[in-house]
Design a protein around this motif. Structure first.
Motif, short mmCIF file in Angstrom:
data_model
loop_
_atom_site.label_atom_id
_atom_site.label_comp_id
_atom_site.label_asym_id
_atom_site.label_seq_id
_atom_site.Cartn_x
_atom_site.Cartn_y
_atom_site.Cartn_z
N GLU A 6 37.90 39.14 26.48
CA GLU A 6 38.17 40.20 25.53
C GLU A 6 36.98 40.39 24.59
N ARG A 19 38.38 49.39 18.88
CA ARG A 19 38.66 49.49 20.32
C ARG A 19 38.47 48.11 20.94
N SER A 21 38.54 45.62 24.31
CA SER A 21 38.33 45.66 25.75
C SER A 21 38.72 44.32 26.35
N CYS A 22 39.17 44.36 27.58
CA CYS A 22 39.52 43.13 28.30
C CYS A 22 39.11 43.33 29.76
N ARG A 70 43.22 52.06 31.21
CA ARG A 70 42.77 51.08 32.21
C ARG A 70 41.74 51.73 33.12
N THR A 76 39.23 46.65 33.97
CA THR A 76 39.19 46.52 32.51
C THR A 76 40.33 47.33 31.89
N TYR A 78 41.72 48.71 28.04
CA TYR A 78 41.27 48.99 26.69
C TYR A 78 42.48 49.21 25.79
N CYS A 94 44.84 39.58 25.62
CA CYS A 94 45.00 40.35 26.84
C CYS A 94 45.78 39.50 27.86
#
Length: 119
Positions: A6, A19, A21-22, A70, A76, A78, A94
């Motif tokens: 993440e 924002r 992310s993963c 996604r 990924t 988001y 995540c």
């Protein structure tokens, strides 16, 4: 072996945006579920949002403010956090359910990213 990494947490004032992310990596055949949870100090981990094929689901507390998306090519997910409130302060995790190339199903958690919203 699969893992989630993440990024994107931080400190923001109330009303601001972040924002998250993963990214999933490793021996991935398919990803069946990707979602976000959060855990505030002294509280249990709670569901925030999730996305499966074609649909998204949100906790009532974040509906209309958070958006999950996604990228299947990048593996990924988001989470766009808008109109942040101090009560959104938490560690955001995540989560994914992944079928590996060895045909094993794995439920995987990321390491967590801190979101702090100041009033």
């Amino acid at each position: 072996q699969v893992q989630l990494v993440e990024s994107g947490g931080g400190l923001v004032q109330a009303g601001g945006s972040l924002r998250l992310s993963c990214a999933a990596s490793g021996s991935i055949f398919s990803i069946n579920f990707m979602g976000w949870y959060r855990q505030a100090p002294g509280k249990q981990r709670e569901f925030v949002a999730a996305v499966t094929s074609g649909s998204a689901d949100y906790a009532d507390s974040v509906k209309g403010r958070f958006t999950i998306s996604r990228d299947n090519v990048k593996n990924t997910v988001y989470l766009q956090l808008n109109s942040l409130k101090p009560e959104d302060t938490a560690v955001y995790y995540c989560n994914a359910v992944i079928t590996t190339n060895q045909a094993m199903s794995r439920k995987v958690w990321g390491q967590g990213t801190q979101v702090t919203v100041s009033s």
